[in-house]
Design a protein around this motif. Structure first.
Motif, PDB file in Angstrom:
ATOM      1  N   ASP A  32       0.812  -1.215   0.000  1.00 13.47           N
ATOM      2  CA  ASP A  32       0.000   0.000   0.000  1.00 13.47           C
ATOM      3  C   ASP A  32       0.845   1.265   0.000  1.00 13.47           C
ATOM      4  OD1 ASP A  32      -2.185  -1.642   0.062  1.00 13.47           O
ATOM      5  OD2 ASP A  32      -2.552  -1.384   2.212  1.00 13.47           O
ATOM      6  N   ALA A  33       1.971   1.225   0.662  1.00  8.17           N
ATOM      7  CA  ALA A  33       2.838   2.405   0.752  1.00  8.17           C
ATOM      8  C   ALA A  33       4.285   1.938   0.819  1.00  8.17           C
ATOM      9  CB  ALA A  33       2.502   3.230   1.984  1.00  8.17           C
ATOM     10  N   ALA A  34       4.931   1.838  -0.323  1.00  5.46           N
ATOM     11  CA  ALA A  34       6.302   1.351  -0.368  1.00  5.46           C
ATOM     12  C   ALA A  34       7.278   2.340   0.251  1.00  5.46           C
ATOM     13  CB  ALA A  34       6.703   1.055  -1.811  1.00  5.46           C
ATOM     14  N   ASP A  35       6.880   3.587   0.361  1.00 10.45           N
ATOM     15  CA  ASP A  35       7.740   4.622   0.913  1.00 10.45           C
ATOM     16  C   ASP A  35       7.754   4.545   2.435  1.00 10.45           C
ATOM     17  OD1 ASP A  35       9.251   6.892   1.347  1.00 10.45           O
ATOM     18  OD2 ASP A  35       7.589   8.270   0.958  1.00 10.45           O
ATOM     19  N   GLU A  36       8.943   4.396   3.006  1.00  9.16           N
ATOM     20  CA  GLU A  36       9.055   4.331   4.462  1.00  9.16           C
ATOM     21  C   GLU A  36       8.710   5.653   5.124  1.00  9.16           C
ATOM     22  OE1 GLU A  36      12.730   2.801   5.911  1.00  9.16           O
ATOM     23  OE2 GLU A  36      12.574   1.010   4.693  1.00  9.16           O
ATOM     24  N   GLY A  37       8.669   6.726   4.378  1.00 10.69           N
ATOM     25  CA  GLY A  37       8.315   8.020   4.935  1.00 10.69           C
ATOM     26  C   GLY A  37       6.908   8.046   5.502  1.00 10.69           C
ATOM     27  N   ALA A  38       6.077   7.093   5.101  1.00 10.59           N
ATOM     28  CA  ALA A  38       4.713   7.015   5.614  1.00 10.59           C
ATOM     29  C   ALA A  38       4.668   6.414   7.015  1.00 10.59           C
ATOM     30  CB  ALA A  38       3.859   6.173   4.671  1.00 10.59           C
ATOM     31  N   LEU A  39       5.784   5.839   7.467  1.00  8.47           N
ATOM     32  CA  LEU A  39       5.836   5.212   8.788  1.00  8.47           C
ATOM     33  C   LEU A  39       6.185   6.226   9.872  1.00  8.47           C
ATOM     34  CD1 LEU A  39       7.905   2.028   7.884  1.00  8.47           C
ATOM     35  CD2 LEU A  39       5.447   2.164   8.258  1.00  8.47           C
ATOM     36  N   PRO A  40       5.713   5.991  11.097  1.00  7.57           N
ATOM     37  CA  PRO A  40       6.145   6.833  12.221  1.00  7.57           C
ATOM     38  C   PRO A  40       7.655   6.716  12.439  1.00  7.57           C
ATOM     39  CG  PRO A  40       4.201   5.551  12.809  1.00  7.57           C
ATOM     40  CD  PRO A  40       4.689   5.032  11.478  1.00  7.57           C
ATOM     41  N   ARG A  63      10.672   3.758  11.518  1.00  6.56           N
ATOM     42  CA  ARG A  63      11.746   3.989  10.527  1.00  6.56           C
ATOM     43  C   ARG A  63      13.106   3.695  11.152  1.00  6.56           C
ATOM     44  NH1 ARG A  63       8.634   8.715   9.300  1.00  6.56           N
ATOM     45  NH2 ARG A  63      10.181   9.953  10.397  1.00  6.56           N
ATOM     46  N   LYS A  64      13.296   4.064  12.428  1.00 12.97           N
ATOM     47  CA  LYS A  64      14.560   3.781  13.114  1.00 12.97           C
ATOM     48  C   LYS A  64      14.795   2.276  13.219  1.00 12.97           C
ATOM     49  CE  LYS A  64      14.486   7.895  16.012  1.00 12.97           C
ATOM     50  NZ  LYS A  64      14.302   8.381  17.383  1.00 12.97           N
ATOM     51  N   ILE A  65      13.748   1.539  13.563  1.00 15.42           N
ATOM     52  CA  ILE A  65      13.866   0.084  13.680  1.00 15.42           C
ATOM     53  C   ILE A  65      14.294  -0.521  12.346  1.00 15.42           C
ATOM     54  CG2 ILE A  65      12.543  -2.047  14.034  1.00 15.42           C
ATOM     55  CD1 ILE A  65      10.831  -0.405  16.079  1.00 15.42           C
ATOM     56  N   LEU A  66      13.650  -0.113  11.262  1.00 17.66           N
ATOM     57  CA  LEU A  66      14.007  -0.637   9.937  1.00 17.66           C
ATOM     58  C   LEU A  66      15.438  -0.265   9.557  1.00 17.66           C
ATOM     59  CD1 LEU A  66      10.703  -0.031   7.951  1.00 17.66           C
ATOM     60  CD2 LEU A  66      11.680  -2.225   8.630  1.00 17.66           C
ATOM     61  N   ARG A  92       7.114  -5.645   5.880  1.00 15.55           N
ATOM     62  CA  ARG A  92       8.339  -4.837   5.796  1.00 15.55           C
ATOM     63  C   ARG A  92       9.553  -5.702   6.096  1.00 15.55           C
ATOM     64  NH1 ARG A  92       7.274   0.338   4.075  1.00 15.55           N
ATOM     65  NH2 ARG A  92       5.084   0.781   4.249  1.00 15.55           N
ATOM     66  N   PRO A  93       9.896  -6.021   7.341  1.00 17.42           N
ATOM     67  CA  PRO A  93      10.974  -7.007   7.526  1.00 17.42           C
ATOM     68  C   PRO A  93      10.371  -8.417   7.474  1.00 17.42           C
ATOM     69  CG  PRO A  93      10.330  -6.178   9.653  1.00 17.42           C
ATOM     70  CD  PRO A  93       9.518  -5.427   8.620  1.00 17.42           C
ATOM     71  N   HIS A  94      11.235  -9.408   7.529  1.00 19.13           N
ATOM     72  CA  HIS A  94      10.798 -10.803   7.556  1.00 19.13           C
ATOM     73  C   HIS A  94      11.106 -11.359   8.942  1.00 19.13           C
ATOM     74  CE1 HIS A  94      10.153 -14.931   6.401  1.00 19.13           C
ATOM     75  NE2 HIS A  94      11.353 -15.224   6.850  1.00 19.13           N
TER      76      HIS A  94
END
Length: 86
Positions: free
Chosen positions: A14-22, A26-29, A73-75
């Protein structure tokens, strides 16, 4: 949102851009990508400055990482380690 459910962590498709995440997600990823391999929740917690010696302090982080994995996102591996997707 006036009776509508809001999905805080969108599915990857739905939203490939990580900018959509809190920001904390983003830090965790970013930490998972920097590891260049499977990481445990404890290792991510240590990088975030959490008290990793107390298991209860890591449970909210584990929930966030699992939520990210559930959204594609991650596996999450069977051995409870997480790997970043490309």
């Amino acid at each position: 949102m006036a009776g509508r459910a809001v999905l805080l962590i969108p599915h990857r498709s739905d939203a490939a851009d990580e900018g959509a995440l809190p920001g904390d997600y983003r830090k965790i990823l970013a930490i998972m990508r920097e590891a260049h391999g499977p990481v445990r929740v404890r290792a991510v917690g240590e990088r975030l400055g959490l008290n990793a010696s107390v298991r209860g302090k890591l449970e909210p982080l584990r929930a966030k990482m699992t939520k990210l994995a559930d959204r594609g996102r991650p596996h999450k591996r069977p051995d409870e380690k997480f790997t970043a997707r490309s």
